[in-house]
Each structure stands twice: as structure tokens, then as C-alpha cells.
Design a protein around this motif. Sequence first.
Motif, PDB file in Angstrom:
ATOM      1  N   MET A   1     -19.020  -7.172  -8.320  1.00  0.00           N
ATOM      2  CA  MET A   1     -17.499  -7.535  -8.083  1.00  0.00           C
ATOM      3  C   MET A   1     -17.022  -8.272  -9.333  1.00  0.00           C
ATOM      4  SD  MET A   1     -17.150  -8.473  -4.461  1.00  0.00           S
ATOM      5  CE  MET A   1     -18.961  -8.755  -3.719  1.00  0.00           C
ATOM      6  N   GLY A   2     -15.756  -8.614  -9.387  1.00  0.00           N
ATOM      7  CA  GLY A   2     -15.255  -8.266 -10.710  1.00  0.00           C
ATOM      8  C   GLY A   2     -14.606  -9.329 -11.523  1.00  0.00           C
ATOM      9  N   SER A   3     -14.859  -9.159 -12.735  1.00  0.00           N
ATOM     10  CA  SER A   3     -14.193  -9.857 -13.800  1.00  0.00           C
ATOM     11  C   SER A   3     -12.907  -8.970 -14.157  1.00  0.00           C
ATOM     12  CB  SER A   3     -15.085 -10.095 -14.875  1.00  0.00           C
ATOM     13  OG  SER A   3     -15.391  -9.009 -15.294  1.00  0.00           O
ATOM     14  N   LYS A   4     -12.356  -7.834 -13.635  1.00  0.00           N
ATOM     15  CA  LYS A   4     -11.280  -7.141 -14.036  1.00  0.00           C
ATOM     16  C   LYS A   4     -10.238  -7.664 -13.192  1.00  0.00           C
ATOM     17  CE  LYS A   4     -13.580  -3.844 -16.316  1.00  0.00           C
ATOM     18  NZ  LYS A   4     -13.395  -3.784 -17.813  1.00  0.00           N
ATOM     19  N   PRO A   5      -9.060  -7.635 -13.699  1.00  0.00           N
ATOM     20  CA  PRO A   5      -7.824  -8.088 -12.804  1.00  0.00           C
ATOM     21  C   PRO A   5      -7.543  -7.143 -11.770  1.00  0.00           C
ATOM     22  CG  PRO A   5      -7.251  -7.431 -14.867  1.00  0.00           C
ATOM     23  CD  PRO A   5      -8.658  -7.281 -15.138  1.00  0.00           C
ATOM     24  N   VAL A   6      -7.143  -7.405 -10.487  1.00  0.00           N
ATOM     25  CA  VAL A   6      -6.611  -6.604  -9.676  1.00  0.00           C
ATOM     26  C   VAL A   6      -5.229  -7.067  -8.988  1.00  0.00           C
ATOM     27  CG1 VAL A   6      -8.950  -5.804  -8.912  1.00  0.00           C
ATOM     28  CG2 VAL A   6      -7.957  -7.757  -7.538  1.00  0.00           C
ATOM     29  N   ARG A   7      -4.460  -6.280  -8.358  1.00  0.00           N
ATOM     30  CA  ARG A   7      -3.396  -6.703  -7.761  1.00  0.00           C
ATOM     31  C   ARG A   7      -3.575  -6.222  -6.255  1.00  0.00           C
ATOM     32  NH1 ARG A   7      -0.524  -5.036 -12.312  1.00  0.00           N
ATOM     33  NH2 ARG A   7       0.917  -7.003 -13.061  1.00  0.00           N
ATOM     34  N   VAL A   8      -3.188  -7.170  -5.200  1.00  0.00           N
ATOM     35  CA  VAL A   8      -3.574  -6.952  -3.787  1.00  0.00           C
ATOM     36  C   VAL A   8      -2.356  -6.506  -3.134  1.00  0.00           C
ATOM     37  CG1 VAL A   8      -4.644  -8.536  -2.250  1.00  0.00           C
ATOM     38  CG2 VAL A   8      -5.104  -8.857  -4.655  1.00  0.00           C
ATOM     39  N   ALA A   9      -2.525  -6.174  -2.077  1.00  0.00           N
ATOM     40  CA  ALA A   9      -1.693  -5.704  -1.101  1.00  0.00           C
ATOM     41  C   ALA A   9      -1.976  -5.786   0.322  1.00  0.00           C
ATOM     42  CB  ALA A   9      -0.860  -4.245  -1.237  1.00  0.00           C
ATOM     43  N   LEU A  10      -1.115  -6.522   1.433  1.00  0.00           N
ATOM     44  CA  LEU A  10      -1.556  -6.364   2.717  1.00  0.00           C
ATOM     45  C   LEU A  10      -0.451  -5.512   3.224  1.00  0.00           C
ATOM     46  CD1 LEU A  10      -2.896  -7.447   5.138  1.00  0.00           C
ATOM     47  CD2 LEU A  10      -1.784  -9.309   4.971  1.00  0.00           C
ATOM     48  N   GLY A  11      -0.520  -4.272   3.940  1.00  0.00           N
ATOM     49  CA  GLY A  11       0.263  -3.296   4.107  1.00  0.00           C
ATOM     50  C   GLY A  11       1.108  -2.911   3.084  1.00  0.00           C
ATOM     51  N   GLU A  12       2.397  -3.142   3.278  1.00  0.00           N
ATOM     52  CA  GLU A  12       3.648  -3.043   2.427  1.00  0.00           C
ATOM     53  C   GLU A  12       3.616  -4.126   1.319  1.00  0.00           C
ATOM     54  OE1 GLU A  12       4.960   0.093   1.848  1.00  0.00           O
ATOM     55  OE2 GLU A  12       3.471   0.832   3.113  1.00  0.00           O
ATOM     56  N   VAL A  13       3.210  -5.334   1.679  1.00  0.00           N
ATOM     57  CA  VAL A  13       3.636  -6.821   0.969  1.00  0.00           C
ATOM     58  C   VAL A  13       2.447  -6.809  -0.271  1.00  0.00           C
ATOM     59  CG1 VAL A  13       3.735  -9.263   1.218  1.00  0.00           C
ATOM     60  CG2 VAL A  13       4.379  -7.631   3.276  1.00  0.00           C
ATOM     61  N   TRP A  14       3.081  -7.086  -1.410  1.00  0.00           N
ATOM     62  CA  TRP A  14       2.441  -7.341  -2.533  1.00  0.00           C
ATOM     63  C   TRP A  14       2.010  -8.908  -2.724  1.00  0.00           C
ATOM     64  CZ3 TRP A  14      -0.574  -3.980  -5.092  1.00  0.00           C
ATOM     65  CH2 TRP A  14      -0.138  -2.532  -5.214  1.00  0.00           C
ATOM     66  N   LEU A  15       0.788  -9.319  -2.888  1.00  0.00           N
ATOM     67  CA  LEU A  15       0.564 -10.864  -2.502  1.00  0.00           C
ATOM     68  C   LEU A  15       0.679 -11.548  -3.914  1.00  0.00           C
ATOM     69  CD1 LEU A  15      -2.598 -10.746  -0.472  1.00  0.00           C
ATOM     70  CD2 LEU A  15      -0.402 -10.959   0.294  1.00  0.00           C
ATOM     71  N   THR A  16       1.116 -12.750  -4.262  1.00  0.00           N
ATOM     72  CA  THR A  16       1.124 -13.383  -5.338  1.00  0.00           C
ATOM     73  C   THR A  16       0.443 -14.549  -4.974  1.00  0.00           C
ATOM     74  OG1 THR A  16       3.147 -14.269  -4.436  1.00  0.00           O
ATOM     75  CG2 THR A  16       3.345 -12.453  -5.940  1.00  0.00           C
ATOM     76  N   CYS A  17       0.155 -15.540  -6.076  1.00  0.00           N
ATOM     77  CA  CYS A  17      -0.471 -16.884  -5.731  1.00  0.00           C
ATOM     78  C   CYS A  17       0.333 -17.852  -5.219  1.00  0.00           C
ATOM     79  CB  CYS A  17      -0.932 -17.251  -7.343  1.00  0.00           C
ATOM     80  SG  CYS A  17      -1.727 -18.872  -7.145  1.00  0.00           S
TER      81      CYS A  17
END
Length: 75
Positions: A1-17
Motif C-alpha cells: 500500500m502506498g506512498s503514491k497519492p490517491v483521490r477518494v470518492a464515496l459514491g458521487e462525492v469526492w472527499l477532501t481533508c
Amino acid sequence: MGSKPVRVALGEVWLTCQVCQGDLFRERRVLLNSAGMEFMKLAWADESATGLICWQCGYVHLFVNKAIKLYKADK
């Protein structure tokens, strides 16, 4: 598992910090250890979560929802 950046979605919603509103994360599996299981040396059997570490500020978000989707991102 990673040290590469990922973007995350839950359904149609993109998550932010929650802290800095960044949208890049690093993924890591996290064990949700309980004292009883630790005592019996069975911590490996505890439930796990997906830890998303904000690429910008380092805040750790935990998800047990298996519906989150991770997408490779170019940093």
C-alpha cells in the motif's frame, strides 16, 4: 500500500481533508485493536479500517465503509 497519492470518492462525492481541504491522500490499512484481543494475542483478528493520510497536512481519516473508491492521482 502506498506512498503514491490517491483521490477518494464515496459514491458521487469526492472527499477532501477535514482540516486543510486537500484532496490527495496516502492509503494505509489500520487495525482497530481492542484491549481484550491484544491481551489474548489475537489482535490480528480485529477489524481493520482504511486510513487515508492527507498528503498536505498529514491528518489521518479512518473509514470502515468498504464503498470508498481510490483513484490514482498525479501529484
